[in-house]
Write a protein that holds these residues in place. Structure first.
Motif, PDB file in Angstrom:
ATOM      1  N   THR A  49       9.403   3.217  -1.638  1.00  0.00           N
ATOM      2  CA  THR A  49       9.548   3.129  -3.091  1.00  0.00           C
ATOM      3  C   THR A  49       8.371   3.870  -3.731  1.00  0.00           C
ATOM      4  OG1 THR A  49       8.234   1.111  -3.257  1.00  0.00           O
ATOM      5  CG2 THR A  49      10.628   0.845  -2.905  1.00  0.00           C
ATOM      6  N   TYR A  53      -3.843  -5.208   0.621  1.00  0.00           N
ATOM      7  CA  TYR A  53      -3.664  -3.781   0.893  1.00  0.00           C
ATOM      8  C   TYR A  53      -3.354  -3.546   2.375  1.00  0.00           C
ATOM      9  CZ  TYR A  53      -4.800   1.146   1.447  1.00  0.00           C
ATOM     10  OH  TYR A  53      -4.765   2.487   1.770  1.00  0.00           O
ATOM     11  N   VAL A  67       2.670   5.434  -3.531  1.00  0.00           N
ATOM     12  CA  VAL A  67       1.323   5.426  -4.103  1.00  0.00           C
ATOM     13  C   VAL A  67       0.322   4.995  -3.039  1.00  0.00           C
ATOM     14  CG1 VAL A  67      -0.185   4.219  -5.750  1.00  0.00           C
ATOM     15  CG2 VAL A  67       2.032   5.096  -6.498  1.00  0.00           C
ATOM     16  N   GLN A  68       0.644   3.912  -2.336  1.00  0.00           N
ATOM     17  CA  GLN A  68      -0.250   3.429  -1.274  1.00  0.00           C
ATOM     18  C   GLN A  68      -0.314   4.412  -0.114  1.00  0.00           C
ATOM     19  OE1 GLN A  68       1.226  -0.465  -0.239  1.00  0.00           O
ATOM     20  NE2 GLN A  68      -0.282  -1.444  -1.558  1.00  0.00           N
ATOM     21  N   LYS A  94      -1.696   8.906  -7.767  1.00  0.00           N
ATOM     22  CA  LYS A  94      -1.464   7.984  -8.872  1.00  0.00           C
ATOM     23  C   LYS A  94       0.037   7.925  -9.149  1.00  0.00           C
ATOM     24  CE  LYS A  94      -5.830   8.761 -11.198  1.00  0.00           C
ATOM     25  NZ  LYS A  94      -6.476   9.212 -12.419  1.00  0.00           N
ATOM     26  N   LYS A  95       0.478   6.809  -9.668  1.00  0.00           N
ATOM     27  CA  LYS A  95       1.890   6.621  -9.998  1.00  0.00           C
ATOM     28  C   LYS A  95       2.365   7.693 -10.984  1.00  0.00           C
ATOM     29  CE  LYS A  95       4.760   2.565 -10.673  1.00  0.00           C
ATOM     30  NZ  LYS A  95       4.797   1.186 -11.151  1.00  0.00           N
ATOM     31  N   GLN A 111       0.152  -4.714   3.292  1.00  0.00           N
ATOM     32  CA  GLN A 111       1.166  -3.757   2.847  1.00  0.00           C
ATOM     33  C   GLN A 111       1.218  -2.541   3.767  1.00  0.00           C
ATOM     34  OE1 GLN A 111       3.535  -4.255   0.583  1.00  0.00           O
ATOM     35  NE2 GLN A 111       2.672  -6.293   0.448  1.00  0.00           N
ATOM     36  N   GLU A 116       5.951   2.588  -5.526  1.00  0.00           N
ATOM     37  CA  GLU A 116       4.721   1.821  -5.276  1.00  0.00           C
ATOM     38  C   GLU A 116       4.220   2.026  -3.846  1.00  0.00           C
ATOM     39  OE1 GLU A 116       7.444   0.558  -6.802  1.00  0.00           O
ATOM     40  OE2 GLU A 116       6.613   0.392  -8.805  1.00  0.00           O
ATOM     41  N   GLU A 117       5.138   2.054  -2.898  1.00  0.00           N
ATOM     42  CA  GLU A 117       4.751   2.265  -1.500  1.00  0.00           C
ATOM     43  C   GLU A 117       4.239   3.692  -1.287  1.00  0.00           C
ATOM     44  OE1 GLU A 117       7.896  -0.947   0.407  1.00  0.00           O
ATOM     45  OE2 GLU A 117       8.517   1.142   0.128  1.00  0.00           O
TER      46      GLU A 117
END
Length: 95
Positions: free
Chosen positions: A27, A13, A32-33, A38-39, A16, A29-30
């Motif tokens: 993106t 984590y 989300v972080q 949540k996605k 990233q 996913e990025e």
């Protein structure tokens, strides 16, 4: 063993976060972080055009980090002191 897995997940984590820090395009996913959403929430926001995004080839979603920051800070709630200041300025302007 569980503790070791938790440490590895944390390290991944953090790695990233460091990699994505200087990126201006994210993106899903990025994002989300970056936001902690949540996605499924992100896809919901995209579906209803509630969040700024780009879909250059009609397939992959991309997000401009600066636009996301602006969007995240939109519809800001004012503090009690800020509301009082605005009210005073408004009242003084009317005279």
């Amino acid at each position: 063993m569980k503790f070791k897995q938790q440490i590895l997940e944390r390290l991944d984590y953090l790695e990233q976060l460091i990699i994505n820090k200087n990126k201006s395009i994210l993106t899903v996913e990025e994002l989300v972080q970056y936001t902690g959403f949540k996605k499924s929430s992100i896809y919901h926001l995209v579906h209803y055009n509630k969040i700024p995004y780009s879909k250059p080839n009609g397939k992959y979603l991309f997000f401009d980090k600066a636009e996301i920051d602006t969007w995240l800070m939109s519809n800001k709630s004012l503090s009690e002191d800020q509301i009082k200041d605005k009210a005073i300025k408004f009242a003084l302007r009317k005279r």
